[in-house]
Write an enzyme that holds these catalytic residues in place. Structure first.
Site, mmCIF file in Angstrom:
data_model
loop_
_atom_site.group_PDB
_atom_site.id
_atom_site.type_symbol
_atom_site.label_atom_id
_atom_site.label_comp_id
_atom_site.label_asym_id
_atom_site.label_seq_id
_atom_site.Cartn_x
_atom_site.Cartn_y
_atom_site.Cartn_z
ATOM 1 N N GLY A 1 0.828 -1.190 0.000
ATOM 2 C CA GLY A 1 0.000 0.000 0.000
ATOM 3 C C GLY A 1 0.861 1.236 0.000
ATOM 4 O O GLY A 1 2.078 1.179 -0.184
ATOM 5 N N GLY A 2 0.221 2.386 0.244
ATOM 6 C CA GLY A 2 0.957 3.637 0.209
ATOM 7 C C GLY A 2 2.042 3.715 1.258
ATOM 8 O O GLY A 2 3.112 4.275 1.012
ATOM 9 N N MET A 3 1.809 3.158 2.455
ATOM 10 C CA MET A 3 2.758 3.304 3.541
ATOM 11 C C MET A 3 3.176 1.973 4.168
ATOM 12 O O MET A 3 3.886 1.972 5.166
ATOM 13 C CB MET A 3 2.148 4.191 4.644
ATOM 14 C CG MET A 3 1.946 5.636 4.209
ATOM 15 S SD MET A 3 3.503 6.434 3.773
ATOM 16 C CE MET A 3 2.900 8.006 3.132
ATOM 17 N N ALA A 4 2.740 0.834 3.612
ATOM 18 C CA ALA A 4 3.075 -0.449 4.226
ATOM 19 C C ALA A 4 3.212 -1.522 3.157
ATOM 20 O O ALA A 4 2.664 -1.402 2.051
ATOM 21 C CB ALA A 4 2.015 -0.849 5.245
ATOM 22 N N VAL B 1 3.167 -5.955 2.914
ATOM 23 C CA VAL B 1 2.837 -7.170 3.652
ATOM 24 C C VAL B 1 3.480 -8.367 2.968
ATOM 25 O O VAL B 1 3.407 -8.512 1.738
ATOM 26 C CB VAL B 1 1.307 -7.380 3.736
ATOM 27 C CG1 VAL B 1 0.990 -8.631 4.543
ATOM 28 C CG2 VAL B 1 0.641 -6.159 4.379
ATOM 29 N N LYS C 1 3.698 -7.366 8.349
ATOM 30 C CA LYS C 1 3.446 -6.045 7.779
ATOM 31 C C LYS C 1 4.564 -5.099 8.185
ATOM 32 O O LYS C 1 4.848 -4.931 9.366
ATOM 33 C CB LYS C 1 2.091 -5.521 8.271
ATOM 34 C CG LYS C 1 1.724 -4.139 7.746
ATOM 35 C CD LYS C 1 0.338 -3.734 8.238
ATOM 36 C CE LYS C 1 -0.077 -2.366 7.726
ATOM 37 N NZ LYS C 1 -1.436 -1.983 8.190
ATOM 38 N N ASP D 1 -11.396 3.519 7.847
ATOM 39 C CA ASP D 1 -11.071 3.260 6.442
ATOM 40 C C ASP D 1 -11.761 1.992 5.954
ATOM 41 O O ASP D 1 -11.142 1.136 5.326
ATOM 42 C CB ASP D 1 -9.552 3.148 6.256
ATOM 43 C CG ASP D 1 -9.131 3.286 4.796
ATOM 44 O OD1 ASP D 1 -9.924 3.824 4.002
ATOM 45 O OD2 ASP D 1 -8.016 2.861 4.447
#
Length: 492
Positions: free
Chosen positions: A27-30, A32, A47, A153
């Site tokens: 994702g944008g900041m993580a 997995v 993660k 979210d």
């Protein structure tokens, strides 16, 4: 070869225990990874925070450092929340730590299909299938809201249907505990949530309550039952304007067989005013009435990821004991006795966290040890009460209202001995703290009663003790006054 954003690679061992096998999401900041637990042999999800995301590269050095600090804090908070959320529809936390200077979380691996992909493959859904998926998700959301925690979210991409049909809520990265003393990890001018699923108050950057989740979940449910989003981009109106000002059409206009009660529920969940929305418990009541029951036939055509299966065969639902989150310096569960010196050092670390205004790992570990310390050392050892008091205070400041209330109540019930002035003052303060924590669950009348009772106690105490009670009483009274003046901040 799979290479992670911070240099992690396939085959690398994290924390001396988890071997990375493949990258399964970014994702944008993580990012997995799937990993194998070398101790148990089971698969897990690891993660990592991504320090090299495109958003961070667009910032200058000072801004990037501040943003990373905020993201690390959010990441730690996500670990704390996952460690407390005990529900089959929320992946439990196995472990956490730091690797190459970046934090990581180890969680139960959920294999299956996101609701986003499920809808893309199978929409329009039969009513019972949609109700089964929605009811399971609502049950997991209700668990989060009892803490209380706002997910912030909810969207089809963050909901998974496992191979067994269990619906799970994912990505608590921007989830927020409600309550007193909660640190904000949001930049001014940043709107959290995802486009098309944000509640009006999120779009307007107002402080969200659990009712914001109800709105976002209403958007998800609308897609489940109607086969389309409640609002779509138009030539004359964009998504934001519609979410702020336009009432949605009943979902029955887009899908046959939707009962009137479900139409009313969807429209209520999507009310612009948070106070006009139902609670997640009320949502769950309606969804359960439409969901399959034990013994009902399977849907046709058959589904590989069938959300009706856990409801049709509840006894076949796999159960797994929550693994104990590993802690480096806390006493281990398999030790014969607690080591008082280790516990004292943990208390010192917790005191430091509280003084710094950022109660985290040490406070959480004290909370985990509280009952064990009481059992092993009895109720009169001063260290036992110190453990309970520090854990309660730290959890309260961290926003864990339910956990703090239980500890405060336990101290009052079992760890305060005698009926002298000191004990009466202590009990009054403990009961005020319980009431303060329960305010997060909407129990305003109980708090008012505790305030009045504490006032009577303070009137009969000597000056120094009376002053202590009055200080806490004033804090709780201000909280009650604010909630009465602003109903939107009450628990939804």
């Amino acid at each position: 070869m799979d290479v992670g954003s911070q240099g992690t690679r396939k085959g690398e061992i994290i924390g001396g225990r988890y071997r990375l096998t493949e990258s399964i999401g970014k994702g944008g900041m993580a990012q997995v990874w799937r990993a194998t637990d070398l101790t148990t042999g089971r698969d897990a999800a690891v993660k990592f925070l991504r320090p090299d995301s495109e958003d961070l590269h667009q910032l200058n050095t000072h801004e990037r450092r501040a943003e990373l600090d905020m993201l690390r804090a959010r990441f730690r908070r996500e670990g704390i929340l996952l460690g407390r959320l005990d529900h089959p529809g929320i992946p439990e936390l196995y472990d956490q730590g730091s690797h190459q200077g970046m934090p990581y979380l180890v969680m139960r691996l959920v294999t299956g299909m996101t609701l986003y992909n499920f809808l893309a493959h199978h929409a329009p859904l039969p009513l019972t299938v949609a109700a089964a998926a929605a009811a399971q998700a609502a049950d997991a959301l209700a668990c989060a809201h009892t803490l209380p925690v706002v997910h912030r979210d909810l969207k089809p991409q963050n909901i998974m249907i496992s191979d067994e049909g269990v619906v799970a809520l994912l990505d608590f990265g921007i989830a927020k505990p409600l309550g007193m003393g909660v640190t904000q990890y949001t930049r001014h001018g940043s709107t959290l949530g995802s486009r098309g699923y944000q509640a009006p108050e999120q779009i307007l950057e107002k402080e969200p309550t659990t009712r914001a989740d109800v709105y976002s979940f209403g958007c998800v449910c609308y897609e489940l039952f109607a086969g389309r989003a409640p609002f779509v981009v138009e030539e004359t109106k964009g998504l934001i304007e519609q979410h702020l000002h336009q009432a949605p059409l009943p979902p029955s206009l887009f899908s046959a067989g939707i009962p009137e009660a479900l139409d009313d529920l969807m429209l209520g969940m999507l009310a612009k005013d948070p106070e006009g929305r139902p609670t997640v418990g009320e949502v769950l009541d309606v969804l359960r009435s439409l969901a399959p029951r034990p013994g009902d036939p399977e849907p046709r055509p058959r589904l590989r990821h069938d959300p009706t299966a856990p409801l049709r065969f509840p006894l076949d639902r796999p159960s797994e004991r929550r693994p104990k989150v590993s802690t480096v310096s806390a006493p281990h569960a398999d030790e014969e006795w607690l080591d008082a010196r280790v516990v004292e050092r943990l208390c010192e670390a917790a005191e430091h966290e509280i003084q710094e205004g950022d109660p985290e790992d040490a406070v959480r570990r004290l909370g985990d040890l509280a009952v064990r310390a009481r059992v092993e050392w009895g109720s009169r050892r001063p260290l036992v009460r110190r453990v309970w008091e520090l854990a309660a205070e730290g959890l309260r400041l961290a926003g864990d209202c339910g956990g703090a209330a239980r500890l405060y109540h336990g101290i009052a019930a079992d760890l305060v001995h005698g009926d002298g002035p000191q004990e009466r003052a202590d009990l009054a303060i403990l009961r005020l703290r319980v009431a303060e924590c329960r305010l997060a669950f909407g129990e305003i009348e109980a708090a008012i009663g505790a305030i009045e009772a504490a006032g009577h106690v303070a009137a009969g105490l000597p000056e120094p003790l009376a002053t202590r009670v009055e200080e806490v009483r004033h804090e709780v009274d201000l909280d009650v006054t604010e909630r009465l003046a602003d109903p939107g901040t009450a628990q939804g």
